[in-house]
Design a protein around this motif. Structure first.
Motif, PDB file in Angstrom:
ATOM      1  N   PHE A 193       1.059  -1.168   0.027  1.00 50.97           N
ATOM      2  CA  PHE A 193       0.085   0.015   0.052  1.00 50.97           C
ATOM      3  C   PHE A 193       0.872   1.213   0.072  1.00 50.97           C
ATOM      4  CE2 PHE A 193      -2.270   3.638   2.395  1.00 50.97           C
ATOM      5  CZ  PHE A 193      -3.470   3.633   1.578  1.00 50.97           C
ATOM      6  N   GLU A 194       1.854   1.354   0.849  1.00 55.99           N
ATOM      7  CA  GLU A 194       2.724   2.491   0.987  1.00 55.99           C
ATOM      8  C   GLU A 194       3.450   2.710  -0.405  1.00 55.99           C
ATOM      9  OE1 GLU A 194       5.348   3.676   4.518  1.00 55.99           O
ATOM     10  OE2 GLU A 194       6.912   2.502   2.909  1.00 55.99           O
ATOM     11  N   LYS A 195       3.977   1.547  -1.154  1.00 56.86           N
ATOM     12  CA  LYS A 195       4.560   1.943  -2.394  1.00 56.86           C
ATOM     13  C   LYS A 195       3.660   2.211  -3.222  1.00 56.86           C
ATOM     14  CE  LYS A 195       7.882  -1.991  -1.258  1.00 56.86           C
ATOM     15  NZ  LYS A 195       7.806  -3.319  -1.265  1.00 56.86           N
ATOM     16  N   MET A 196       2.387   2.572  -3.063  1.00 55.46           N
ATOM     17  CA  MET A 196       1.527   2.898  -4.214  1.00 55.46           C
ATOM     18  C   MET A 196       1.055   4.360  -3.881  1.00 55.46           C
ATOM     19  SD  MET A 196      -1.026  -0.172  -5.034  1.00 55.46           S
ATOM     20  CE  MET A 196      -1.997   0.737  -6.334  1.00 55.46           C
ATOM     21  N   VAL A 197       1.307   5.138  -2.656  1.00 53.88           N
ATOM     22  CA  VAL A 197       0.927   6.312  -2.303  1.00 53.88           C
ATOM     23  C   VAL A 197       1.858   7.269  -1.661  1.00 53.88           C
ATOM     24  CG1 VAL A 197      -1.425   5.475  -1.830  1.00 53.88           C
ATOM     25  CG2 VAL A 197       0.178   5.678   0.070  1.00 53.88           C
ATOM     26  N   SER A 198       2.923   6.688  -1.366  1.00 57.30           N
ATOM     27  CA  SER A 198       3.909   7.605  -0.488  1.00 57.30           C
ATOM     28  C   SER A 198       4.833   8.193  -1.098  1.00 57.30           C
ATOM     29  CB  SER A 198       4.674   6.762   0.718  1.00 57.30           C
ATOM     30  OG  SER A 198       5.660   6.220   0.063  1.00 57.30           O
ATOM     31  N   GLY A 199       5.321   9.480  -0.554  1.00 51.29           N
ATOM     32  CA  GLY A 199       6.257  10.193  -1.229  1.00 51.29           C
ATOM     33  C   GLY A 199       7.758   9.672  -1.692  1.00 51.29           C
ATOM     34  N   LEU A 200       8.222   8.477  -1.108  1.00 48.03           N
ATOM     35  CA  LEU A 200       9.159   7.865  -1.771  1.00 48.03           C
ATOM     36  C   LEU A 200       9.051   7.204  -3.162  1.00 48.03           C
ATOM     37  CD1 LEU A 200      12.168   6.945  -1.229  1.00 48.03           C
ATOM     38  CD2 LEU A 200      11.186   4.870  -0.162  1.00 48.03           C
ATOM     39  N   TYR A 201       7.694   6.893  -3.409  1.00 42.38           N
ATOM     40  CA  TYR A 201       7.411   6.157  -4.660  1.00 42.38           C
ATOM     41  C   TYR A 201       6.780   6.902  -5.800  1.00 42.38           C
ATOM     42  CZ  TYR A 201       8.844   2.449  -1.221  1.00 42.38           C
ATOM     43  OH  TYR A 201       9.410   1.830  -0.211  1.00 42.38           O
ATOM     44  N   MET A 202       6.214   7.920  -5.332  1.00 42.50           N
ATOM     45  CA  MET A 202       5.268   8.420  -6.500  1.00 42.50           C
ATOM     46  C   MET A 202       6.051   9.173  -7.599  1.00 42.50           C
ATOM     47  SD  MET A 202       2.809  11.006  -3.752  1.00 42.50           S
ATOM     48  CE  MET A 202       2.058  11.995  -4.899  1.00 42.50           C
ATOM     49  N   GLY A 203       7.097   9.780  -7.295  1.00 41.91           N
ATOM     50  CA  GLY A 203       8.159   9.989  -8.265  1.00 41.91           C
ATOM     51  C   GLY A 203       8.364   8.843  -9.289  1.00 41.91           C
ATOM     52  N   GLU A 204       8.892   7.760  -8.518  1.00 42.43           N
ATOM     53  CA  GLU A 204       9.310   6.796  -9.395  1.00 42.43           C
ATOM     54  C   GLU A 204       8.498   6.222 -10.382  1.00 42.43           C
ATOM     55  OE1 GLU A 204      12.344   3.519 -10.111  1.00 42.43           O
ATOM     56  OE2 GLU A 204      12.326   5.718  -9.819  1.00 42.43           O
ATOM     57  N   LEU A 205       7.026   6.100  -9.805  1.00 41.91           N
ATOM     58  CA  LEU A 205       5.821   5.913 -10.663  1.00 41.91           C
ATOM     59  C   LEU A 205       5.908   6.736 -12.060  1.00 41.91           C
ATOM     60  CD1 LEU A 205       3.079   5.210  -8.154  1.00 41.91           C
ATOM     61  CD2 LEU A 205       4.166   3.412  -9.631  1.00 41.91           C
ATOM     62  N   VAL A 206       6.216   8.110 -11.793  1.00 45.18           N
ATOM     63  CA  VAL A 206       6.164   8.949 -12.965  1.00 45.18           C
ATOM     64  C   VAL A 206       7.261   8.394 -14.000  1.00 45.18           C
ATOM     65  CG1 VAL A 206       6.538  11.034 -13.842  1.00 45.18           C
ATOM     66  CG2 VAL A 206       4.964  10.664 -11.689  1.00 45.18           C
ATOM     67  N   ARG A 207       8.456   8.177 -13.316  1.00 46.02           N
ATOM     68  CA  ARG A 207       9.747   7.741 -13.887  1.00 46.02           C
ATOM     69  C   ARG A 207       9.367   6.633 -15.076  1.00 46.02           C
ATOM     70  NH1 ARG A 207      14.304   4.998 -14.354  1.00 46.02           N
ATOM     71  NH2 ARG A 207      13.523   3.601 -12.874  1.00 46.02           N
ATOM     72  N   LEU A 208       9.036   5.617 -14.384  1.00 45.84           N
ATOM     73  CA  LEU A 208       8.843   4.456 -14.916  1.00 45.84           C
ATOM     74  C   LEU A 208       7.871   4.559 -15.961  1.00 45.84           C
ATOM     75  CD1 LEU A 208       8.764   1.842 -12.029  1.00 45.84           C
ATOM     76  CD2 LEU A 208      10.463   1.843 -13.542  1.00 45.84           C
ATOM     77  N   ALA A 209       6.822   5.327 -15.892  1.00 42.77           N
ATOM     78  CA  ALA A 209       5.620   5.290 -16.937  1.00 42.77           C
ATOM     79  C   ALA A 209       6.333   6.187 -17.931  1.00 42.77           C
ATOM     80  CB  ALA A 209       4.384   5.990 -16.519  1.00 42.77           C
ATOM     81  N   LEU A 210       7.201   7.308 -17.753  1.00 43.31           N
ATOM     82  CA  LEU A 210       7.888   7.981 -18.638  1.00 43.31           C
ATOM     83  C   LEU A 210       8.766   7.077 -19.661  1.00 43.31           C
ATOM     84  CD1 LEU A 210       8.670  11.361 -16.925  1.00 43.31           C
ATOM     85  CD2 LEU A 210       7.169  11.270 -18.896  1.00 43.31           C
TER      86      LEU A 210
END
Length: 458
Positions: free
Chosen positions: A273-290
């Protein structure tokens, strides 16, 4: 082709009403399960051994430390009564070397930071033992108000010689080695600290939430519901939910990017759950999608499908960049240009590129807000009829929320409230207040230390 590929990617992060309700129901079920499970692998619903909230009248001087995922804060906290406090605080960054070193090195460093604070405030109490409250932003199995065994830490920490050890002994070992007369009289989780400290100034507070590098929550539960609690008899208990570690595949709307983050993390399958919402991971989700979109030539077409080296590093795209981009609501989205030129050396973005980056960032940010709101609703449902009364039109329930994502991410609180209205309905949601809670770790720890040391049942 390009447009449809982009929309297909973004749409993975858009949650339907049904998906949000599944999160509410799934988390509610896990909250109930955590009350009774004694499985050592299930770290959720940890009793805090704190059985009441402060009155606002507490007074005294206490030391506090707050150890989070990024910084260690040390503080001398003057409780002045009437909900007022005076705080002298120092902040120290926890280096990667410390995070992945030995436990002894970490706790020696904490003692050095505490010594620095004592010099700053020129606190001299002779031979008297200084009482300290500790906020520890990681999972512990609490065994008393001032004792608890360290469980899996997460947030990039991989300390040797710490797992299963008592935190009081680890800390006081460091203090002894540095000749500091400091006694740990209370240990709390950061979310418990947020709940306790915000209740000191806002008595309607019934839930405390952290939303920063990581995320977690605490709330007040009937003691009779907590069958795994073995301490002294009490009517109610503040629970550290460890909702970061909740989340099962059947109800979490994980994208392939979420699964990739989990797969390469220090502990796959932990804190999903944390890996989907928290500050450590939100930017990484953007990077992977980019990265995915660039490779498919669905964004930054001037790069010809070649991903720049600057975007290949894990965690290279910070959540701070998302905040910067979302802060610029202009049609041109010039903040996108600034971020990519300054931090990644990527120039010459088209208007379409800037618009698409903004949409991707906005959608991922909004998903985090919606999922956090869903988790809060699950807590409200679980506490309803006990510490919370959602059906009383005259009763306000405040959720105190601490952390950089809630405080600084544009429109986050608004998106959370919109989602809560959607889930609860306008009437019930109108009785909920989302309030920023600052410095809960140190003030909350000091409050609990004061009551514990004075012999009162917390």
């Amino acid at each position: 082709m390009t447009s449809s590929t982009f929309q297909d990617t973004v749409s993975q992060f858009v949650l339907s009403k049904e998906q949000v309700q599944k999160i509410v129901d799934g988390l509610t079920a896990e909250l109930v399960e955590g009350l009774s499970t004694t499985d050592p692998k299930n770290i959720t619903q940890q009793p805090s051994f704190i059985t009441r909230l402060p009155t606002g009248k507490e007074t005294g001087l206490y030391l506090a430390i707050d150890m989070g995922g990024t910084n260690l804060r040390t503080a001398a906290v003057h409780l002045l009564g009437d909900g007022q406090v005076g705080v002298t605080m120092e902040k120290h960054e926890i280096t990667q070397e410390l995070k992945t070193g030995t436990g002894e090195a970490m706790f020696d460093w904490i003692a050095e930071c505490t010594s620095s604070l004592l010099k700053t405030v020129a606190l001299d109490m002779g031979n008297a033992e200084l009482q300290m409250g500790v906020t520890f932003s990681f999972a512990i199995q609490q065994t008393a108000i001032n004792r608890g065994k360290v469980l899996a830490m997460g947030k990039g920490f991989d300390l040797s010689g710490v797992m299963g050890k008592d935190l009081k002994d680890l800390l006081e070992g460091g203090f002894t080695r540095k000749n500091l007369p400091v006694s740990v009289s209370a240990i709390i989780n950061d979310t418990v600290g947020t709940l306790v400290s915000h209740a000191y100034v806002s008595p309607s507070t019934k839930i405390g939430v952290i939303l920063a590098t990581g995320t977690n929550a605490a709330y007040i539960e009937r003691a009779s519901e907590v069958s795994k609690y073995n301490g002294p008899a009490c009517d109610q208990m503040i629970l550290n939910t460890e909702w970061d570690a909740m989340g099962k595949a059947e109800y979490l709307p994980q994208t392939k990017y979420d699964k990739e983050i989990d797969a390469v993390s220090l502990v796959p399958g932990f804190q999903e759950f944390e890996k989907m919402v928290s500050g450590l991971y939100m930017g990484e989700l953007v990077r992977l999608a980019l990265v995915d979109l660039i490779e498919q030539n669905a964004i930054f077409e001037s790069l010809g499908g070649k991903v720049p080296e600057s975007l290949k590093s894990r965690l290279a795209f910070k959540t701070l960049f998302m905040s910067t981009i979302e802060s610029d609501n202009s049609i041109e989205h010039t903040a996108v240009d600034r971020v990519f030129k300054t931090s990644f050396g990527i120039e010459g973005l088209s208007a379409d590129d800037r618009s698409r980056v903004f949409e991707l960032v906005h959608t991922i940010g909004k998903r985090s807000a919606m999922m956090t709101a869903a988790a809060c609703v699950a807590l409200l449902h679980k506490a309803n009829g006990a510490s919370v009364n959602l059906d009383n039109a005259d009763e306000i329930t405040t959720i105190g929320i601490d952390g950089s994502v809630f405080e600084k991410y544009p429109h986050f609180s608004h998106s959370m409230m919109e989602s809560m209205i959607e889930i609860l309905g306008q009437d019930r949601a109108s009785r909920i207040r989302l309030e920023l809670a600052r410095d809960g770790g140190c003030i909350g720890a000091a409050l609990v230390a004061m009551v514990a040391h004075s012999g009162g049942a917390v």
